[in-house]
Design an enzyme around this catalytic site. Structure first.
Site, mmCIF file in Angstrom:
data_model
loop_
_atom_site.group_PDB
_atom_site.id
_atom_site.type_symbol
_atom_site.label_atom_id
_atom_site.label_comp_id
_atom_site.label_asym_id
_atom_site.label_seq_id
_atom_site.Cartn_x
_atom_site.Cartn_y
_atom_site.Cartn_z
ATOM 1 N N ASP A 81 0.860 -1.167 0.000
ATOM 2 C CA ASP A 81 0.000 0.000 0.000
ATOM 3 C C ASP A 81 0.908 1.233 0.000
ATOM 4 O OD1 ASP A 81 -2.392 1.623 0.496
ATOM 5 O OD2 ASP A 81 -1.629 1.806 2.537
ATOM 6 N N ASP A 83 -0.173 5.040 0.985
ATOM 7 C CA ASP A 83 -0.373 6.021 2.049
ATOM 8 C C ASP A 83 -0.278 5.375 3.427
ATOM 9 O OD1 ASP A 83 -1.651 8.696 0.621
ATOM 10 O OD2 ASP A 83 -2.065 6.846 -0.467
ATOM 11 N N SER A 171 -2.464 1.188 -4.638
ATOM 12 C CA SER A 171 -2.923 2.210 -3.697
ATOM 13 C C SER A 171 -4.342 2.682 -3.996
ATOM 14 C CB SER A 171 -1.967 3.415 -3.774
ATOM 15 O OG SER A 171 -2.458 4.493 -3.017
ATOM 16 N N GLY A 172 -5.075 2.931 -2.925
ATOM 17 C CA GLY A 172 -6.347 3.624 -3.029
ATOM 18 C C GLY A 172 -6.151 5.121 -3.141
ATOM 19 N N ASP A 239 -1.742 -1.059 5.945
ATOM 20 C CA ASP A 239 -2.043 -0.491 7.260
ATOM 21 C C ASP A 239 -3.529 -0.318 7.538
ATOM 22 O OD1 ASP A 239 -2.538 2.941 7.101
ATOM 23 O OD2 ASP A 239 -2.082 1.765 5.318
ATOM 24 N N ASN A 242 -8.724 -1.463 3.988
ATOM 25 C CA ASN A 242 -8.771 -1.633 2.538
ATOM 26 C C ASN A 242 -7.671 -2.575 2.032
ATOM 27 O OD1 ASN A 242 -10.034 -0.895 0.051
ATOM 28 N ND2 ASN A 242 -8.315 0.431 -0.432
#
Length: 284
Positions: A81, A83, A171-172, A239, A242
């Site tokens: 991920d 962020d 990544s979202g 983290d 999601n």
């Protein structure tokens, strides 16, 4: 199964002895002042997991139980991920700061990461809508002024890349940042969301398919297939809630300074050490 302790500061003999008692572990050997390994301990059960958390947490020690003889080179992919995992910030929160809405956007981000908002797509749309009208130059300012790599990120990536593992940043967040990090860090694959920009302004919309938990998982599977690997040969680091689905398909999942819901389900949790703590989990 080996029990591994690591910390940002030297491990004390008293702390090691306390862990050894709780886990009924064999004698610990120091790899260096901050890393200790016991070749055997009790089978990892929920009560032992809780006991180790309760003992190690206040001492700022991260612990992990891993299969004996496992090597980092047994894996083929490290997927991360972005962020609050590969980087220290939530990019959308920092973007929102430039229009005075950081607190409002951050509250939605936190609720989503904790799993309290289950519809990630709606959560992202709500946050991005608040950015409507913001000058797109703000994206570069966030990257240049606020984006920082998480501790140990570069060391970890260089080590896995030297062993021939491929790397995926999924990544979202937004392609504006993943596209900059890809060449900077030598990443093999990236996937993220695209913010719509018209006449130099953010429109408050996301273009194309939103990278939610299902898309993250599909991306990990697709990249594994592309490189001729099984998802069991993937390490996935994240983290927030999601990330849970893609972590579940991996051979090893790492919760990095993560929300409780993620720490509870991951193979390993790094609450204190950097991303390069990954390198200490395997036989040398």
């Amino acid at each position: 199964m080996p029990l591994i302790l690591q910390s940002l500061s030297p491990l004390s003999a008293a702390d090691i002895a306390a862990v050894r008692t709780v886990a009924n572990a064999s004698a610990f050997a120091l790899r260096d002042a901050n890393v200790a390994v016991a070749d055997e301990c009790l089978p990892l059960s929920p009560p032992l997991h809780t006991a180790l958390d309760d003992l190690c947490g206040p001492r700022r020690i991260d612990w992990a139980v891993v299969p004996a003889g496992r090597k980092l080179s047994d894996f083929r992919l490290v997927a991360m991920d972005m962020d609050s995992t590969l980087i220290t910030i939530e990019c959308i929160d920092e973007i929102a700061d430039f229009c005075g809405l950081k607190a409002e956007v951050s509250a939605i981000t936190e609720a989503s990461m904790r799993g309290e908002i289950t519809d990630f797509n709606e959560s992202l749309r709500r946050r991005v809508a608040l950015l409507k009208g913001l000058d797109a130059s703000v994206l570069d300012r966030v990257y240049e002024e606020r984006l920082r790599l998480s501790p140990g990120a570069e060391r970890m990536l260089k080590a896995v890349q030297a062993l021939g593992l491929r790397t995926l940043l999924v990544s979202g967040g937004f392609v504006h940042f993943t596209d900059k990090l890809k060449p900077r860090l030598g990443l093999d694959f990236t996937r993220a969301n695209t913010l719509e920009i018209v006449d130099g302004k953010l429109t408050g919309n996301v273009v194309g398919e939103i990278v939610n938990a299902d898309v993250k998982t599909r991306t990990v599977r697709e990249v594994c297939e592309q490189i001729g690997a099984n998802p069991a040969q993937a390490i996935v680091m994240g983290d927030g809630s999601n990330d849970l689905k893609m972590m579940a398909v991996a051979g090893l999942s790492v919760a990095f300074r993560a929300k409780p819901i993620v720490r509870a389900q991951a193979s390993v949790a790094f609450n204190h050490v950097g991303l390069d703590g990954l390198l200490n989990l395997f036989a040398q």
